[in-house]
Design an enzyme around this catalytic site. Structure first.
Site, PDB file in Angstrom:
ATOM      1  N   CYS A 146       9.612  -2.963   7.661  1.00  0.00           N
ATOM      2  CA  CYS A 146       8.179  -2.686   7.798  1.00  0.00           C
ATOM      3  C   CYS A 146       7.895  -1.622   8.848  1.00  0.00           C
ATOM      4  O   CYS A 146       6.832  -1.012   8.843  1.00  0.00           O
ATOM      5  CB  CYS A 146       7.438  -3.975   8.124  1.00  0.00           C
ATOM      6  SG  CYS A 146       7.739  -5.244   6.883  1.00  0.00           S
ATOM      7  N   HIS A 294       0.502  -2.551  10.782  1.00  0.00           N
ATOM      8  CA  HIS A 294       1.237  -2.963   9.592  1.00  0.00           C
ATOM      9  C   HIS A 294       0.565  -4.218   9.031  1.00  0.00           C
ATOM     10  O   HIS A 294       0.278  -5.165   9.769  1.00  0.00           O
ATOM     11  CB  HIS A 294       2.698  -3.245   9.952  1.00  0.00           C
ATOM     12  CG  HIS A 294       3.419  -4.045   8.917  1.00  0.00           C
ATOM     13  ND1 HIS A 294       3.383  -3.710   7.576  1.00  0.00           N
ATOM     14  CD2 HIS A 294       4.170  -5.170   9.002  1.00  0.00           C
ATOM     15  CE1 HIS A 294       4.090  -4.600   6.900  1.00  0.00           C
ATOM     16  NE2 HIS A 294       4.568  -5.493   7.733  1.00  0.00           N
ATOM     17  N   ASN A 324       1.456  -7.475   1.614  1.00  0.00           N
ATOM     18  CA  ASN A 324       2.330  -6.844   2.602  1.00  0.00           C
ATOM     19  C   ASN A 324       3.294  -5.923   1.858  1.00  0.00           C
ATOM     20  O   ASN A 324       4.233  -6.394   1.216  1.00  0.00           O
ATOM     21  CB  ASN A 324       3.074  -7.938   3.367  1.00  0.00           C
ATOM     22  CG  ASN A 324       4.052  -7.401   4.397  1.00  0.00           C
ATOM     23  OD1 ASN A 324       4.456  -6.240   4.333  1.00  0.00           O
ATOM     24  ND2 ASN A 324       4.458  -8.253   5.328  1.00  0.00           N
TER      25      ASN A 324
END
Ligand code: COA
Length: 367
Positions: A146, A294, A324
């Protein structure tokens, strides 16, 4: 005159197939209410293959047997993907290049981060580069989960500031949805992650004025002592052979996550790195015009908003619509913020990410 890197074009790509919480709750024991309350996610985009599989799984009387059959024989006997992560990377890249007024041949370098690549090798950046029609442009491949896009920006910025390259394309692209167990056993991760790609073109500019536009500073960290907290063994040299029937039978291709541990680490590390970036630049959180976190989980973002007293108008979140998307989430948010006119010239923007590894980081820039 010192050289600064400026983002001159952004782009994004998400698959067309929308998976609602309702569809997921027909595949596993979960509910729209649970998912929204714990993560903020209402829907996400996934590859056409994952979508087709979920529609079938929703109807399957024995979900575990269905997923095992897909692992053994593919979907309807087919194991080739109709969409790969490099396809998303290419679409996002073309948009970023168009918005920068450039073509692929104008690039000096490409930096790509993807968690689940097209192939074990060659690396996805090389596949993306080839699909962009390039044959000599250097490619750097990151696998920073990520945090991949933030790591990529730091690398690209150093190339530009150091004078080695003038135009670098940074990509964060992910196609993770094909690698989850959509039965009860995998529901913790399957509801969170989704597919997408984001890209930004960085160009060298001479820094002028007291507050020049461009990337200002990067603050990066990793902690390899916690690899078990968020891991996908799908293939790799940790098993012999990397892919085996036994591996499938033992359930080891499925990713695994200790959700609570990830949550606790993410909150702590994101808070630390935001503070580190502020301190390094003599700023207060109030000085930042826009935060792009994020999109791991809305609760993690809300915890940051509370810690640093960030109002909704100073953040851009889209996890509600996209889930996500790992390393793609920051560049997708960035692109949406640019297109939505969320930044004006001179605004201070902070991009912050945390993910598998663990790896985390923050980039401060002046728009
Ligand atoms: N639907 C319904 N119930 C679920 C579920 C789902 N999708 N996933 C897990 N549960 C269950 C658990 O099995 C557990 O049941 P139990 O109490 O009977 O054992 C219960 O819900 C609570 O689980 P817990 O893990 O404590 O929930 P949580 O509040 O921590 O939320 C996450 C789970 C995964 C949403 C949360 O831990 C999280 O978001 N962690 C961070 C993950 C992350 O951001 N990862 C990406 C980093 S890039």
């Amino acid at each position: 005159m010192p050289i600064r890197s400026r983002i001159t074009g952004t782009g994004m790509a998400v698959p067309e197939c929308v998976v609602t919480n309702e569809l997921l709750s027909r595949c596993m024991s979960t509910s729209d209410e649970w998912i929204v309350q714990r993560t903020g996610i209402r829907e996400r985009r996934v590859s056409p293959d994952t979508y087709r599989m979920l529609l079938r799984l929703a109807e399957a009387p024995d979900k575990t047997a269905f997923m095992r059959d897909v692992q053994a024989r593919g979907l309807d006997g087919n194991i080739d993907s109709s969409l790969t992560v490099s396809d998303l990377a290419v679409e996002a890249s073309r948009m970023a290049l168009k918005n920068a007024g450039l073509s692929p041949a104008d690039l000096d370098c490409i930096v790509e981060s993807s968690t689940l690549p097209d192939f074990a090798y060659p690396a996805t950046g090389c596949v993306t580069q080839g699909k962009l029609g390039l044959t000599t442009t250097p490619v750097f491949n990151l696998a920073q989960g990520c945090a991949g896009f933030v790591y990529g920006l730091a690398l690209a910025d150093q190339f530009i500031r150091g004078g080695m390259y003038k135009r670098v394309l940074v990509i964060g692209a992910e196609l993770l949805s094909s690698a989850f167990d959509y039965t009860d056993a995998g529901r913790d991760m399957a509801i969170l992650f989704a597919d997408g790609g984001g890209a930004a073109v960085l160009e060298a500019h001479e820094a002028t004025g007291a507050e020049p536009r461009g990337l200002i500073s990067h603050h990066l960290h990793s902690d390899g002592s916690a690899i078990d907290a968020l891991m996908g063994e799908i293939w790799g040299s940790s098993t012999f052979p990397p892919v085996s029937k036994k591996k499938i039978d033992d359930g080891r291709p499925w990713p695994r996550m200790n959700g609570r541990a990830v949550f606790v680490h993410a909150v702590r590390r994101v808070r630390e790195v935001v503070q580190e970036s502020l301190d390094a630049n003599g700023l207060l959180a109030d000085d930042i015009d826009l935060f792009i976190f994020h999109q791991a989980n809305l609760r993690i973002v809300e915890s940051m908003a509370e810690s640093f007293k960030i109002s909704e108008s100073r953040m851009h979140n889209n996890i509600q619509r996209y889930g996500n998307t790992a390393g793609a989430s920051v560049p997708i948010c960035l692109h949406e913020a640019v297109m939505g006119g969320r930044m004006k010239e001179g605004d201070l923007v902070m991009l912050v990410a945390f993910g598998t590894g663990f790896s985390w980081g923050a980039t401060l820039l002046r728009w």
